[in-house]
Design a protein around this motif. Structure first.
Motif, PDB file in Angstrom:
ATOM      1  N   GLN A 117       0.826  -1.202   0.000  1.00 52.31           N
ATOM      2  CA  GLN A 117       0.000   0.000   0.000  1.00 52.31           C
ATOM      3  C   GLN A 117       0.862   1.255   0.000  1.00 52.31           C
ATOM      4  O   GLN A 117       0.583   2.218  -0.717  1.00 52.31           O
ATOM      5  N   VAL A 118       1.928   1.241   0.787  1.00 52.01           N
ATOM      6  CA  VAL A 118       2.847   2.379   0.824  1.00 52.01           C
ATOM      7  C   VAL A 118       3.513   2.567  -0.540  1.00 52.01           C
ATOM      8  O   VAL A 118       3.599   3.687  -1.059  1.00 52.01           O
ATOM      9  N   VAL A 119       3.978   1.467  -1.132  1.00 54.40           N
ATOM     10  CA  VAL A 119       4.641   1.547  -2.439  1.00 54.40           C
ATOM     11  C   VAL A 119       3.680   2.049  -3.508  1.00 54.40           C
ATOM     12  O   VAL A 119       4.036   2.901  -4.337  1.00 54.40           O
ATOM     13  N   GLU A 120       2.450   1.548  -3.498  1.00 50.28           N
ATOM     14  CA  GLU A 120       1.459   1.981  -4.485  1.00 50.28           C
ATOM     15  C   GLU A 120       1.168   3.475  -4.353  1.00 50.28           C
ATOM     16  O   GLU A 120       1.135   4.205  -5.348  1.00 50.28           O
ATOM     17  N   ALA A 121       0.982   3.910  -3.100  1.00 52.64           N
ATOM     18  CA  ALA A 121       0.698   5.336  -2.870  1.00 52.64           C
ATOM     19  C   ALA A 121       1.909   6.190  -3.227  1.00 52.64           C
ATOM     20  O   ALA A 121       1.772   7.279  -3.792  1.00 52.64           O
TER      21      ALA A 121
END
Length: 204
Positions: free
Chosen positions: A21-25
């Motif tokens: 989720q962090v990488v996607e954001a």
């Protein structure tokens, strides 16, 4: 990217869904605002996590950028592998390799400029993902030369590693993100001309 490399880039809880989720954001945020202009505080605010929480998963902004860069370079590697699949001769593989790399890099530059900048920073600062990508390209070039020599397409006098490194250096201005951005206008023609030059130098 290997598990060992991932372990060096990430730390803390093993909740991969949160890391993803962090990488996607971060990919979306860097893609809009740019990597170098964004701080971890900016990123935390944008994705609704605290800065401290992000640091539970990644030890720095570069660690996040590394994952994004590795993902992009893996996509390019897959494009190259697909382009070279079933190509019958080593000569055509070299032509296809340079053309595919310049096309993939140019496409990324024009369609995801801010993310292209991450690849340029990675190349400039020798991030592990960029170094590994360069090593894969050198190895691929060496394998193609060896295939050509075994088929009688290429000369055998030049030491294999020397020939591979020389070809990589000739290609570098058009396959390295840091340099390609300054050579975009000439890249399509260069892919054709340099391939022909390389192949003439390899003739037996």
């Amino acid at each position: 990217m290997t598990k060992q490399t991932n372990d060096l880039l990430t730390r803390g809880p093993s909740d991969h869904s949160v890391r993803d989720q962090v990488v996607e954001a971060a990919t979306a945020h860097f893609g809009h605002f740019g990597y170098e202009k964004t701080t971890v505080s900016d990123l935390a605010k944008a994705i609704g996590f605290s800065k401290a929480y992000i640091y539970k998963f990644f030890d720095s902004k570069q660690a996040i950028g590394e994952v994004i860069c590795a993902n992009r370079l893996s996509q390019i590697a897959e494009i190259v592998n697909n382009a070279l699949a079933d190509v019958p001769t080593a000569s055509e593989k070299l032509r296809r390799l340079l053309r595919t790399l310049t096309e993939a890099g140019t496409d990324l530059f024009f369609h995801d400029r801010m993310l292209y900048d991450i690849a340029a920073v990675a190349s400039r600062d020798n991030w592990p993902s960029a170094v590994a990508h360069q090593a894969r390209l050198r190895q691929l070039i060496q394998e193609i030369i060896l295939e050509g020599r075994q088929a009688g397409e290429f000369e055998r006098k030049t030491p294999l590693d020397e020939a591979a490194e020389a070809i990589y250096l000739v290609m570098r201005p058009y396959i390295c993100p840091l340099q390609l951005q300054y050579n975009l206008d000439s890249a399509p023609a260069a892919a054709v001309l340099l391939s022909s030059l390389i192949l003439r130098s390899l003739s037996p």
